[in-house]
Motif scaffolding. Structure first.
Motif, PDB file in Angstrom:
ATOM      1  N   TYR A  17     -16.344  20.733 -10.314  1.00 41.23           N
ATOM      2  CA  TYR A  17     -17.761  20.399 -10.172  1.00 41.23           C
ATOM      3  C   TYR A  17     -17.985  18.900 -10.305  1.00 41.23           C
ATOM      4  O   TYR A  17     -19.066  18.386 -10.085  1.00 41.23           O
ATOM      5  CB  TYR A  17     -18.606  21.157 -11.185  1.00 41.23           C
ATOM      6  N   GLY A  18     -16.944  18.186 -10.678  1.00 41.62           N
ATOM      7  CA  GLY A  18     -16.978  16.744 -10.839  1.00 41.62           C
ATOM      8  C   GLY A  18     -15.556  16.269 -11.063  1.00 41.62           C
ATOM      9  O   GLY A  18     -14.609  17.043 -10.914  1.00 41.62           O
TER      10      GLY A  18
ATOM     11  N   ALA B 192     -12.880  16.954 -23.505  1.00 42.33           N
ATOM     12  CA  ALA B 192     -14.214  16.707 -24.044  1.00 42.33           C
ATOM     13  C   ALA B 192     -14.895  15.644 -23.192  1.00 42.33           C
ATOM     14  O   ALA B 192     -14.290  14.638 -22.839  1.00 42.33           O
ATOM     15  CB  ALA B 192     -14.107  16.232 -25.492  1.00 42.33           C
ATOM     16  N   GLY B 193     -16.133  15.893 -22.845  1.00 44.65           N
ATOM     17  CA  GLY B 193     -16.852  14.984 -21.950  1.00 44.65           C
ATOM     18  C   GLY B 193     -17.119  15.605 -20.605  1.00 44.65           C
ATOM     19  O   GLY B 193     -17.976  15.140 -19.846  1.00 44.65           O
ATOM     20  N   SER B 194     -16.379  16.664 -20.274  1.00 39.96           N
ATOM     21  CA  SER B 194     -16.638  17.390 -19.041  1.00 39.96           C
ATOM     22  C   SER B 194     -18.007  18.071 -19.156  1.00 39.96           C
ATOM     23  O   SER B 194     -18.305  18.731 -20.154  1.00 39.96           O
ATOM     24  CB  SER B 194     -15.543  18.439 -18.820  1.00 39.96           C
ATOM     25  N   ASN B 195     -18.845  17.902 -18.126  1.00 40.53           N
ATOM     26  CA  ASN B 195     -20.199  18.442 -18.145  1.00 40.53           C
ATOM     27  C   ASN B 195     -20.223  19.825 -17.502  1.00 40.53           C
ATOM     28  O   ASN B 195     -20.355  19.964 -16.293  1.00 40.53           O
ATOM     29  CB  ASN B 195     -21.158  17.498 -17.422  1.00 40.53           C
TER      30      ASN B 195
ATOM     31  N   GLU C 208     -23.378  12.609 -18.910  1.00 35.99           N
ATOM     32  CA  GLU C 208     -24.458  12.064 -18.075  1.00 35.99           C
ATOM     33  C   GLU C 208     -23.889  11.353 -16.850  1.00 35.99           C
ATOM     34  O   GLU C 208     -24.404  11.517 -15.731  1.00 35.99           O
ATOM     35  CB  GLU C 208     -25.308  11.100 -18.904  1.00 35.99           C
ATOM     36  N   VAL C 209     -22.810  10.578 -17.056  1.00 35.29           N
ATOM     37  CA  VAL C 209     -22.170   9.881 -15.936  1.00 35.29           C
ATOM     38  C   VAL C 209     -21.628  10.891 -14.929  1.00 35.29           C
ATOM     39  O   VAL C 209     -21.812  10.727 -13.711  1.00 35.29           O
ATOM     40  CB  VAL C 209     -21.029   8.974 -16.438  1.00 35.29           C
ATOM     41  N   GLU C 210     -20.975  11.937 -15.409  1.00 33.96           N
ATOM     42  CA  GLU C 210     -20.417  12.916 -14.475  1.00 33.96           C
ATOM     43  C   GLU C 210     -21.511  13.591 -13.659  1.00 33.96           C
ATOM     44  O   GLU C 210     -21.343  13.842 -12.457  1.00 33.96           O
ATOM     45  CB  GLU C 210     -19.588  13.966 -15.212  1.00 33.96           C
TER      46      GLU C 210
ATOM     47  N   PHE D 118     -15.473  17.035  -4.197  1.00 35.12           N
ATOM     48  CA  PHE D 118     -14.769  17.496  -5.392  1.00 35.12           C
ATOM     49  C   PHE D 118     -14.112  18.835  -5.067  1.00 35.12           C
ATOM     50  O   PHE D 118     -14.803  19.811  -4.760  1.00 35.12           O
ATOM     51  CB  PHE D 118     -15.753  17.646  -6.556  1.00 35.12           C
ATOM     52  N   LEU D 119     -12.798  18.902  -5.147  1.00 36.93           N
ATOM     53  CA  LEU D 119     -12.080  20.083  -4.692  1.00 36.93           C
ATOM     54  C   LEU D 119     -11.684  20.998  -5.848  1.00 36.93           C
ATOM     55  O   LEU D 119     -12.311  22.016  -6.070  1.00 36.93           O
ATOM     56  CB  LEU D 119     -10.860  19.667  -3.867  1.00 36.93           C
ATOM     57  N   TRP D 120     -10.643  20.650  -6.602  1.00 37.97           N
ATOM     58  CA  TRP D 120     -10.158  21.553  -7.644  1.00 37.97           C
ATOM     59  C   TRP D 120      -9.318  20.819  -8.673  1.00 37.97           C
ATOM     60  O   TRP D 120      -8.881  19.688  -8.469  1.00 37.97           O
ATOM     61  CB  TRP D 120      -9.330  22.691  -7.034  1.00 37.97           C
TER      62      TRP D 120
END
Length: 522
Positions: free
Chosen positions: A323-324, A331-334, A472-474, A485-487
């Protein structure tokens, strides 16, 4: 590394080995799908180069297979309360393979060399936070004031502002320590004649055929348990698979086309390891080139590609749709973001809004690889359904990188593998405008608001606040869609029964291979 490209189908951060029917005694054979460009730490930007170089060099610290920072050349270290001063004390008695002892001046020289414009390192960003780095790079100062030798075995590094992931940067290939006299001896050819402190030394390099390393019997942590490593350059998956089955390779990253076969074979299944990959695969879009400088065109491409279908059919469900850019294990993945769904009608509508109701034509670049070609061909067919005609351009690895770095391409199929396990590694190198080109931002994406958010995040000490800023950046990058964005792929590795002590490492350059041993054929 590319901080980082992925230049090999073999899985990052693992140690491969092998034996033919007539096996060379205690020589592990490792498959590379493309040759290494250079073994000069200042110039390495790809995974294959980092994997090989990790056997030749050491840095102050490194990661273990649990993603924990452990000592390498440093015996211990301390960080000041304000998070800006790092003091490292070196292990005494460590020697380069020319038999000279390593001292703190070597650390300073190696780091200063990365920042020196004459070196032309694409990894200046690894150390450009050091006090005085900007002035040195701009020619306004003759030295880097933030690199201080306190005594023979102590080096102090001061950075301009707190940056929590900084110590992780020091595990990257760019932070490997090199002997000044050997760099001066070989000049620009040092990358062909590397010398470090590592557990192996380069014996022979036959371009596009083989890289042969021999064990360093005087390695400061004890000699490796085998005599050497032979990295064999095998571009074709079928050839590599045949070599593994016949005993010509001991450990192999499973190609997608062979995944089901190996997983269902009781002779191989007990010898397959897997782990979540710290990677992201993407279709990069040249954001400085029309029409990919238009956000709706980039979003249309995201809607036009059925990532789930490709992942399920061609990649055998070996991962998750992205998704991004940030892998969901970090940690930090939205995880409040949803992947762009497959919606060809939405893609057509966005193209119409940009005045492209008749579609467009584009070229997709990829490195020469059958696995990559099968994926880009699937993408090609899906884009055609929304009126986008594509031509696939295959280039060898060096030419592929050069074309991308020069901004010549419309789009390119690529992956990024973690240099260090922090979400920042999937954001700042890849999307900040200062890294456009070989620095990592190969989509040539520039957004002042995202730049500002990134700069705020990396200077934030509080982990909770910093992670919220990463999320927020992601989210903003997801909307801006500089990539399709693929995988994120899971890593699967098969090894032979005679390989002992083999482990997977999440960070591609973390494994020194000192614990791997070969026993007699069963």
């Amino acid at each position: 590394m590319i901080k980082r490209f992925i230049g090999v189908i073999l899985l990052a951060s693992v140690f491969f080995g092998g034996c033919g029917q007539k096996r060379e005694a205690e020589i592990l054979k490792i498959r590379l799908s493309a040759d290494v460009t250079t073994l000069d730490p200042a110039l390495i930007v790809d995974v294959s180069g980092g994997i090989v170089a990790s056997k030749l060099y050491n840095s102050l610290i490194r990661y273990d297979n649990q993603m924990q920072i452990v000592p390498d050349l440093a015996e211990d270290w301390s960080i000041s309360p304000d998070g800006k001063t790092y003091t490292f004390r070196l292990k005494p008695g460590v020697r380069f393979t020319n038999n000279r002892e390593v001292n703190a001046e070597d650390i300073k020289y190696s780091f200063r060399r990365i920042l020196d414009p004459k070196t032309r390192s694409p990894r200046q960003w690894v150390l450009d936070r050091v006090v005085g780095a900007d002035e040195f790079m701009e020619g306004k100062a003759s030295d880097v004031s933030g690199l201080k030798v306190l005594d023979r075995y102590t080096i102090q590094i001061e950075i301009r502002e707190p940056f929590a992931p900084f110590i992780g940067l020091l595990a990257m290939p760019a932070a490997y320590v090199v002997p000044k006299e050997e760099v001066q001896r070989w000049g620009e050819d040092f990358g062909e004649h590397p010398m470090g402190t590592g557990p192996f030394v380069l014996s022979r390099w036959r371009r596009d055929e083989e890289i042969l390393l021999f064990a360093n019997q005087d390695y400061f942590e004890g000699p490796p348990q085998m005599k050497g490593i032979a990295y064999r350059i095998i571009p074709q998956d079928l050839t590599a698979t045949a070599e593994f089955i016949s005993g010509g390779l001991d450990i192999m990253g499973l190609p997608s086309g062979e995944f089901s076969r190996f997983m269902s074979d009781p002779n191989f299944r007990p010898y397959i390891l897997n782990q979540a990959g710290l990677n992201v695969y993407y279709l990069g879009l040249n954001c400085q080139k029309y029409p990919f400088d238009r956000i709706r065109v980039r979003q249309a491409l995201n809607y036009a590609i059925d990532k789930e279908l490709i992942l399920k059919t061609l990649l055998k469900d070996r991962g998750v749709v992205a998704y991004g850019p940030i892998p969901p294990v970090l940690a930090g993945s939205n995880q409040n973001i949803s992947p762009y769904p497959y919606d060809p009608e939405k893609a057509k509508e966005l193209l119409r809004q940009e005045g492209l109701k008749n579609g467009l034509s584009m070229k997709i670049y990829q490195r020469t690889s059958q696995e990559a070609l099968s994926i880009t061909q699937a993408i090609q067919a899906q884009l055609k359904e929304v009126g986008i005609e594509t031509e696939i351009i295959q280039l060898d690895w060096s030419a592929f990188k050069e074309a991308i770095n020069k901004g010549e391409v419309d789009a390119f199929y690529l992956a990024w593998v973690a240099d260090y396990p922090d979400a920042e590694n999937f954001l700042f190198p890849l999307f900040h405008s200062r890294n456009i080109g070989p620095g990592g931002n190969r989509a040539r994406f520039s957004n002042k608001e995202i730049d500002a958010l990134l700069e705020k995040a990396i200077s934030t000490i509080d982990d909770k606040t910093r992670i919220a800023l990463y999320q927020e950046v992601e989210a903003e990058i997801h909307k801006a869609a500089p990539w399709v964005f693929l995988w994120h792929l899971k890593e699967h590795v098969v090894y032979q029964p005679w390989v002992k002590g083999f482990k997977l490492y999440p960070i591609y350059n973390a494994d020194k291979a000192t614990t791997v041993a070969l026993t007699k054929n069963p």
